[in-house]
Design an enzyme around this catalytic site. Sequence first.
Site, PDB file in Angstrom:
ATOM      1  N   HIS A 540      -2.454  11.628  -0.476  1.00  0.00           N
ATOM      2  CA  HIS A 540      -2.131  11.476  -1.898  1.00  0.00           C
ATOM      3  C   HIS A 540      -1.310  12.647  -2.448  1.00  0.00           C
ATOM      4  CE1 HIS A 540      -6.062   8.908  -2.177  1.00  0.00           C
ATOM      5  NE2 HIS A 540      -5.082   8.249  -1.605  1.00  0.00           N
TER       6      HIS A 540
HETATM    7  C1  LIG Z   1      -1.805   6.239   5.510  1.00  0.00           C
HETATM    8  C2  LIG Z   1      -1.859   6.145   4.024  1.00  0.00           C
HETATM    9  C3  LIG Z   1      -2.948   5.508   3.412  1.00  0.00           C
HETATM   10  C4  LIG Z   1      -3.008   5.418   2.032  1.00  0.00           C
HETATM   11  N1  LIG Z   1      -4.011   4.691   1.456  1.00  0.00           N
HETATM   12  C5  LIG Z   1      -3.943   4.430   0.129  1.00  0.00           C
HETATM   13  C6  LIG Z   1      -4.815   3.482  -0.464  1.00  0.00           C
HETATM   14  O1  LIG Z   1      -5.609   2.823   0.227  1.00  0.00           O
HETATM   15  N2  LIG Z   1      -4.752   3.302  -1.807  1.00  0.00           N
HETATM   16  C7  LIG Z   1      -3.880   4.001  -2.591  1.00  0.00           C
HETATM   17  O2  LIG Z   1      -3.916   3.845  -3.809  1.00  0.00           O
HETATM   18  N3  LIG Z   1      -3.008   4.867  -2.041  1.00  0.00           N
HETATM   19  C8  LIG Z   1      -2.998   5.064  -0.708  1.00  0.00           C
HETATM   20  N4  LIG Z   1      -2.056   5.882  -0.141  1.00  0.00           N
HETATM   21  C9  LIG Z   1      -1.079   6.537  -1.026  1.00  0.00           C
HETATM   22  C10 LIG Z   1       0.021   5.619  -1.556  1.00  0.00           C
HETATM   23  O3  LIG Z   1       0.304   4.571  -0.693  1.00  0.00           O
HETATM   24  C11 LIG Z   1       1.284   6.446  -1.772  1.00  0.00           C
HETATM   25  O4  LIG Z   1       0.956   7.589  -2.499  1.00  0.00           O
HETATM   26  C12 LIG Z   1       2.370   5.683  -2.515  1.00  0.00           C
HETATM   27  O5  LIG Z   1       2.804   4.636  -1.698  1.00  0.00           O
HETATM   28  C13 LIG Z   1       3.530   6.596  -2.890  1.00  0.00           C
HETATM   29  O6  LIG Z   1       4.573   5.850  -3.442  1.00  0.00           O
HETATM   30  P1  LIG Z   1       6.010   6.474  -3.672  1.00  0.00           P
HETATM   31  O7  LIG Z   1       6.842   5.389  -4.227  1.00  0.00           O
HETATM   32  O8  LIG Z   1       5.884   7.737  -4.446  1.00  0.00           O
HETATM   33  O9  LIG Z   1       6.520   6.924  -2.225  1.00  0.00           O
HETATM   34  P2  LIG Z   1       6.661   6.049  -0.892  1.00  0.00           P
HETATM   35  O10 LIG Z   1       5.929   4.776  -1.006  1.00  0.00           O
HETATM   36  O11 LIG Z   1       6.327   6.958   0.228  1.00  0.00           O
HETATM   37  O12 LIG Z   1       8.203   5.658  -0.858  1.00  0.00           O
HETATM   38  C14 LIG Z   1       9.265   6.521  -0.634  1.00  0.00           C
HETATM   39  C15 LIG Z   1      10.364   5.747   0.091  1.00  0.00           C
HETATM   40  O13 LIG Z   1      11.576   6.464   0.010  1.00  0.00           O
HETATM   41  C16 LIG Z   1      12.193   6.475   1.272  1.00  0.00           C
HETATM   42  N5  LIG Z   1      13.018   7.680   1.342  1.00  0.00           N
HETATM   43  C17 LIG Z   1      12.599   8.954   1.242  1.00  0.00           C
HETATM   44  N6  LIG Z   1      13.643   9.803   1.325  1.00  0.00           N
HETATM   45  C18 LIG Z   1      14.743   9.040   1.468  1.00  0.00           C
HETATM   46  C19 LIG Z   1      16.142   9.327   1.601  1.00  0.00           C
HETATM   47  N7  LIG Z   1      16.600  10.586   1.599  1.00  0.00           N
HETATM   48  N8  LIG Z   1      17.009   8.292   1.731  1.00  0.00           N
HETATM   49  C20 LIG Z   1      16.572   7.011   1.730  1.00  0.00           C
HETATM   50  N9  LIG Z   1      15.261   6.685   1.596  1.00  0.00           N
HETATM   51  C21 LIG Z   1      14.368   7.690   1.466  1.00  0.00           C
HETATM   52  C22 LIG Z   1      11.048   6.458   2.257  1.00  0.00           C
HETATM   53  O14 LIG Z   1      11.438   5.994   3.521  1.00  0.00           O
HETATM   54  C23 LIG Z   1      10.053   5.543   1.560  1.00  0.00           C
HETATM   55  O15 LIG Z   1      10.231   4.197   1.908  1.00  0.00           O
HETATM   56  C24 LIG Z   1      -1.980   5.999   1.245  1.00  0.00           C
HETATM   57  C25 LIG Z   1      -0.899   6.619   1.855  1.00  0.00           C
HETATM   58  C26 LIG Z   1      -0.810   6.686   3.234  1.00  0.00           C
HETATM   59  C27 LIG Z   1       0.374   7.355   3.853  1.00  0.00           C
END
Ligand SMILES: Cc1cc2nc3c(=O)[nH]c(=O)nc-3n(C[C@H](O)[C@H](O)[C@H](O)COP(=O)(O)OP(=O)(O)OC[C@H]3O[C@@H](n4cnc5c(N)ncnc54)[C@H](O)[C@@H]3O)c2cc1C
Length: 613
Positions: A540
């Site tokens: 997280h």
């Molecule tokens: C193993 C795991 C289990 C989890 N379990 C839970 C759960 O059960 N419940 C819950 O609420 N949360 C959970 N979380 C946390 C939650 O899923 C994440 O915090 C959330 O998905 C974050 O969303 P985001 O949009 O900030 O980033 P992300 O979903 O990580 O998205 C970022 C995206 O940007 C892309 N990206 C990054 N840099 C670049 C670049 N330079 N160029 C192009 N693309 C790029 C990445 O490839 C990715 O697809 C978990 C996380 C993980 C890893």
Amino acid sequence: MDFITKLSLTILIIGLWIYTRKEQSIPTKEHVLDSYDYIIVGAGTAGCVLASRLTEDPDVSVLLLEAGKDDAQFPDSKVPFKAINVLADDAVQWGYHTVPQTRACQSMVENKCSWPRGKVLGGSGTINCLIYMRGDAGDFDRWAGELGCEGWSYEDVLPYFVKSENNANPMFAAARWHGRKGPMAVSDANATYDSKIKDLFLDAARELGFVVGDINAEHSDRGVFMQNQVNIRRGQRQSTATAFLRPAANRPNLAIVTEALVMKVVVHGKKATGVEYKTNDRQVRTVNANKEVILSGGTIGSAQLLLLSGIGPREHLIQMGVPQVADLPVGDFLQDHMYLPLISFPIDEPLSLSPEVASTLSQRIKYQLFGSGVWGHACGIHGHALFRSKHQPRHDKRPYYKLCLLGLAVGGTEESIDTLVKQTNYKADVAKALYGSIGGQHAISLLPDILRPESSGTLRLRTRNPNDHPLIDPGYLTDPSDVKVFIEAIRMAHKIANTTAFRSIGTKSKRFVHPRCGQQYDTDDHWECIIRQMALSEFHPVGTCRMGAGDDDAAVVDPRLRVRGVGHLRVVDAAIMPEVISANINAATVMIAEKGADLIKEDAKLRNEFDRT
Ligand SMILES: Cc1cc2nc3c(=O)[nH]c(=O)nc-3n(C[C@H](O)[C@H](O)[C@H](O)COP(=O)(O)OP(=O)(O)OC[C@H]3O[C@@H](n4cnc5c(N)ncnc54)[C@H](O)[C@@H]3O)c2cc1C
Ligand SMILES: *[C@@H]1O[C@H](CO)[C@@H](O)[C@H](O)[C@H]1NC(C)=O
Ligand SMILES: *[C@@H]1O[C@H](CO)[C@@H](O)[C@H](O)[C@H]1NC(C)=O
């Protein structure tokens, strides 16, 4: 009809049913135009919501760039029970590690904790454990109050939680704080597989005088226990790629490009004008944004990209030789939750889920036909309980730790130990000792997780090469109060396992003897040793692009998510959380994107009106 015809028809119908349940590939663009109104970097949890909401207006064009591949290429990621295995698959994640930690991760190779992050459509939401939990009202009220983020109080953000949600539990759906009409399905964990373990957990709560209720309710005065709620629909994962992006993917005003690594935000005269990205055939392209560039690369990706673009702490950029565009505290603050994977209690009855049960023919058929059974269960997690800590300030009403109820019989085989090593970076002897202790038997686990960590760290560039992982230092357990809360949580887990309810299935306390923590058991010192050795990231991370008041020097973005001092540039993802919330963060990240989309639309409208006058 003769028998053969009937049989063929049946097979055809079953085949069609399975086929329609399979997720279709996203139509991605071969030919990218020179410019779009908005460029969104990252199709993760937040990016998919944003792309869908912004393209609701047919007059607005959007380019969504994602470094990873189409999630349809990874059918395992749709199967909730396989989430843990997907985590070990390098093809869908970045494979980050922390820098060596001094006060934590001591049982990991080189003291580096493993940091999985999704690199695929849906981002980390495509590899997560599907838990739906929103955070405490007090979290958001603190953002809006003490932390200066006007417009982000609980009352302000609640409509956005409700907007995205489609809660299948009729009791919850009736409440003011839940939604029934949103794109994102939420269901009870037992909709696919009902378990007595969950019932005993709720009985244990009543026995100890805690509340059985809705963890996502408005206010909770004491500990709250609830069966797990999950983002699952008909046994399939509901990431935001499924719930938001796929229904929008055919809109003519949305272009999606996968395997595109954005290397830099192009800035001219303090205004973002576009991005530079590398395609999978290694070509570098520049594309322009008529209106805005929006970073949704997540807590690592968005911060790294800002730093690569010259937006960050002055000293660090000088040291890295990156020309400065704006002096902002990017990466100065990085916070994460930690959990302990080993508070397990063997039981006498075969109640926990196991790979053996899952692999039976009846379970496979059940899942293929109805999406139910073990395969439809999210990681074997049955419930959660949130608690106040005796160590927390009296005026703070938020939960300080939680326990996650797991009913999973983990393996003790060589193969499963290898997988554990891969997922956690534990040294081989420790992984072996752990599975030697808890592996291969039916058990419940009550996994402690600290929700309000005082420790925090930083994110910095390792090199100027966008392909290199940045330096991730969460500063785990550098503040001793985090260990105190952890120990309290461990004791609470033992108390719950020792209730009449749980003792009825023969819960026994199992001693995991850590090779470096001695034989002493149940002393504070022993638990502290175990915690510093074994605790893991709960996945997280937040805070590298912190939101704050427009004049707050500790803030990277203002409450409208605009990067301070750089025009036409926003960050919309988990990185903007000014402090981690007291829950898992996926639902709140969806909320941030829902609200972010509205902020962007409002500002565009204002600009249009301004242009006309
Ligand atoms: C193993 C795991 C289990 C989890 N379990 C839970 C759960 O059960 N419940 C819950 O609420 N949360 C959970 N979380 C946390 C939650 O899923 C994440 O915090 C959330 O998905 C974050 O969303 P985001 O949009 O900030 O980033 P992300 O979903 O990580 O998205 C970022 C995206 O940007 C892309 N990206 C990054 N840099 C670049 C670049 N330079 N160029 C192009 N693309 C790029 C990445 O490839 C990715 O697809 C978990 C996380 C993980 C890893
Ligand atoms: C799920 O659990 C609830 C609460 O214990 C129960 O009322 C419901 O019938 C269960 N659903 C299924 C499908 O077993
Ligand atoms: C479990 O509870 C019983 C009483 O209910 C108590 O006698 C016993 O000491 C407890 N065991 C542990 C390990 O706390």
